[in-house]
Enzyme design. Sequence first.
Site, PDB file in Angstrom:
ATOM      1  CB  THR A 128      19.174 153.858  96.540  1.00  0.00           C
ATOM      2  OG1 THR A 128      18.601 154.715  97.528  1.00  0.00           O
ATOM      3  CG2 THR A 128      18.253 152.705  96.278  1.00  0.00           C
TER       4      THR A 128
ATOM      5  CD  GLU B 201      15.543 151.719  94.246  1.00  0.00           C
ATOM      6  OE1 GLU B 201      16.428 151.439  93.397  1.00  0.00           O
ATOM      7  OE2 GLU B 201      15.442 152.841  94.767  1.00  0.00           O
TER       8      GLU B 201
ATOM      9  CE  LYS C 179       8.044 166.314  84.161  1.00  0.00           C
ATOM     10  NZ  LYS C 179       7.675 165.835  85.494  1.00  0.00           N
TER      11      LYS C 179
ATOM     12  CD1 TRP D 293       7.104 165.880  79.849  1.00  0.00           C
ATOM     13  CD2 TRP D 293       7.892 163.826  80.179  1.00  0.00           C
ATOM     14  NE1 TRP D 293       6.435 165.351  80.909  1.00  0.00           N
ATOM     15  CE2 TRP D 293       6.881 164.080  81.136  1.00  0.00           C
ATOM     16  CE3 TRP D 293       8.530 162.588  80.203  1.00  0.00           C
ATOM     17  CZ2 TRP D 293       6.508 163.143  82.097  1.00  0.00           C
ATOM     18  CZ3 TRP D 293       8.151 161.654  81.153  1.00  0.00           C
ATOM     19  CH2 TRP D 293       7.161 161.929  82.098  1.00  0.00           C
TER      20      TRP D 293
END
Lengths: 545, 545
Positions: A185, A330, A438, A443
Amino acid sequence: MLGLMQDWPLLCHRIIDHAATYHAERPVVTRSVEGPIVTTTYARIRERALKVAQRLEKDGIKAGDRVATMAWNTWRHLETWYGILGIGAVYHTVNPRLFPDQIVWIVNHAEDRMMIADLTFVPLLEKIAGRLPTIERYVILTDAAHMPKTTLKNAVAYEDWIAEVDGDFAWKSFDENTAAGMCYTSGTTGEPKGVLYSHRSNVLHAFMAALPDSKGIKSRDVVLPVVPFFHANGWSLAFSTPMVGAALIMPGPKLDGASIYELLNTYKVTFTAAVPTVWLMLLQDLEKTGADLPYLERVVIGGSACPRAMTKTFQDKYGVEVIHAWGMTEMSPLGSLCTMKPEYAALTGEARLDVQMKQGHPPFGVEMKITDDAGKTLPWDGKTFGRLKVRGPAVAKAYFKLDQDILDDDGFFDTGDVATIDPYGYMQVTDRSKDVIKSGGEWISSIDLENLAVGHPKVAEAAVIGVHHPKWDERPLLVIVLKKGEQASKEDILGFMQGRIAKWWMPDDVVFVDEIPHTATGKIQKTVLRDRFRDYRLPTAEAAE
Amino acid sequence: MLGLMQDWPLLCHRIIDHAATYHAERPVVTRSVEGPIVTTTYARIRERALKVAQRLEKDGIKAGDRVATMAWNTWRHLETWYGILGIGAVYHTVNPRLFPDQIVWIVNHAEDRMMIADLTFVPLLEKIAGRLPTIERYVILTDAAHMPKTTLKNAVAYEDWIAEVDGDFAWKSFDENTAAGMCYTSGTTGEPKGVLYSHRSNVLHAFMAALPDSKGIKSRDVVLPVVPFFHANGWSLAFSTPMVGAALIMPGPKLDGASIYELLNTYKVTFTAAVPTVWLMLLQDLEKTGADLPYLERVVIGGSACPRAMTKTFQDKYGVEVIHAWGMTEMSPLGSLCTMKPEYAALTGEARLDVQMKQGHPPFGVEMKITDDAGKTLPWDGKTFGRLKVRGPAVAKAYFKLDQDILDDDGFFDTGDVATIDPYGYMQVTDRSKDVIKSGGEWISSIDLENLAVGHPKVAEAAVIGVHHPKWDERPLLVIVLKKGEQASKEDILGFMQGRIAKWWMPDDVVFVDEIPHTATGKIQKTVLRDRFRDYRLPTAEAAE
């Protein structure tokens, strides 16, 4: 009690066997690195892949060994994959666009024993070869006539290398959970992490990818994978295309608009896939030349969010259906595709585009959920956003050589994305969980704020980060790069945003900078920005204290 | 080295989970056995399947236990399958069309612990229940209002039965190779043989079946499985349809032309599948009423060879694409489908029909070969015919409780069919290997001779068997049933056939009979014919002696 069905392990090389048997003469066409167009077939690719397998064994490569490839999409690259797979070794695609230090780190971490590379990358490899002690031999994907003089250890031209064996060889058979491929990654933070695909996961993922509600490819399709095989397992195209026996057209090193258009047009490509940047180049080229796309039926756009205008142009101007997709290394990598379920199938115009801005729904074999920070599952109302977590047979459960549990109690992997899911199961990424702000337990999506800010005519680029606030924990700070020669004030920008978002989402401050830092793959480096503004004091913070 | 992907067993009940999550409100419509049309959804089916699972456990059914179903295609039948699957028990579909003695034999051999049956079959079951000692309870797929008085042991109405639990239940998880389903072959000779599907084989087979070059079904399709779930694992439609989230329309007990037409038309069915006999009834009904099929796009025809005229009528008159298919109970059951590869895609008219008479090509996951009696592989030239053998993850490796090796040295299963395969991998069944006539080491197709003979205007039915010949080992004997009131001589029939086949294929004799014997499922009982003509003396035999 067990069933009484045959033991037939899901091995990747069975895919090229199937293609070579049932679609033997299907054309596989490449714009070669040397320049000319080269045409071969699945039957011929299998023959030569068997030589690769035989030759690898002769060089002492064994099951489980990692063999690096640093190569464009070409027939030779495909042959090396299947040859490596056929003896139980592991293809490790190295992304040549990474910084040289990252490549060195990755190759050493993978302990690759061999490097199979295109001509393009010989100069790069010569520079770093001294720091790649595990590589015993370099195979250059060319013939003797094009082989350069090189200092690379035991370097050999691919065609010479495979000519040393006779191809009288049979694939190995083994447990389908055997490691098949590896891809690191390229995250924005920390060391790269190695994802290790298995034969089983690649085969199951190819089934999932080929289904009618996913890519929907069939033997009558002509498939052009513009997305490189080194980008997130090549979006499965090296597997799903031969699995269904479609013709395969490969662009080699030339990904510019004119080169891609030439292939689309000459070979009557019906299906293609790449990141938005590539399509931007193609659309600009079409705009310039006035050409159209009479053969192309579908284009998968993923890797990052597809701009609405791009979808609209493909569909309205060129009659090409856009399939917005999402996934990650992934996940092998496909997670969801935005094809139309009956609930949305009748939509047209802007309403259809609204749906197509979503990244879509997963095929059977990918499970999704969104949760809050405590792991509580959130509702699928298309508005509530939470951490996107996934589970399935083609999703990673661990990283190579990292002793670290990456799944939650129910076996779900946290994608690091923040998303909504609507009542019909369409997912839309709204942010990265690292980047979401946050504020007082709620959020705020940094991406939504950025998208809004760049709508201001004087703004070239925008980034939003959360900075410490004594009362709200975090509040958004908007970082702006103005277009060249333009001037604007904080009040101009905030005034533009006012009324277009919830009041409590409004950035607490705006700073103007000359440049926003990016990674090698073009993503905003928010970690760097957060470091830079770590001690930034918001005007609202003073008031709260 | 193993890959690092998640352990996510391929379990059938994950399919109904996927459908209930991503296609929750998709309509599932049934013409109920009681009469009215009943509409439900995948979400509701999953809820009730969980109740079935919970209720089965309460009745003491454990993993590995066989639960028989004798039922039409209905939402309740589907619920029972998933409920049985969800606790690791085994659904055993019993074909109610078999002779009662065969049903008794099969249920006893399977040692079924419970029988879940439609109202239709209560009288039949009452007659044989005394001979079914392993059955502990009969669940009748109806509600209290329609429950008949019955002598069946512990009989209960399905709706009452599942109402006794609250549905607060979770699926079991287990090895994907666990037995999932069971279906006995209804061969023309010997005892029935039990095929035991696994969760893995059913899931992989559903992927293979749904691919664009196979059935190509997607969430926007409306699927009508006319083929009963008790016929060869229901051709995967109970799995592949919810896997892709298509709407599901089920005919219950009414398979006549008018009833099927009503469903096709009312629910705008796009995809359907059944044996030729069913489609003959539909086409006759359409002919009578003058109705058309504006919504239907594709029809899969298998089970036995699809007549050319039927393909032509569907395509030319009604604009419905015919997909000729082949498979067998031992293959889960799909083996091949005749969809068009690029090599044939441009064909039209009779040339296209020529291709469509073939049974087609297999998806990835089915391997085929044709061999002679000695096991030598034969060429794929579209002319040479040999024993058709298959291999794959959804192909049987053994029969239930039969200690008998049924695979060759390479792991291939002999299908008992004789076939050609053309250079593009299209297979065509030419005969059963038991029925092929072996004349002087060469094979003559009995089916080809029969098809030719029934072309004679006076012939109602024809059967060809091999009878002993002192010189050639076997020679063909043609057995003819003339149409009512017609008369014809041996010379008439042979004269008609002369010149239309190779000279050495010509039958050595013709006998006229009143009736040809058939099995319960309508196949010609060649064993009975062979017994009857065991000592038949061919005129050519005398000459040879």
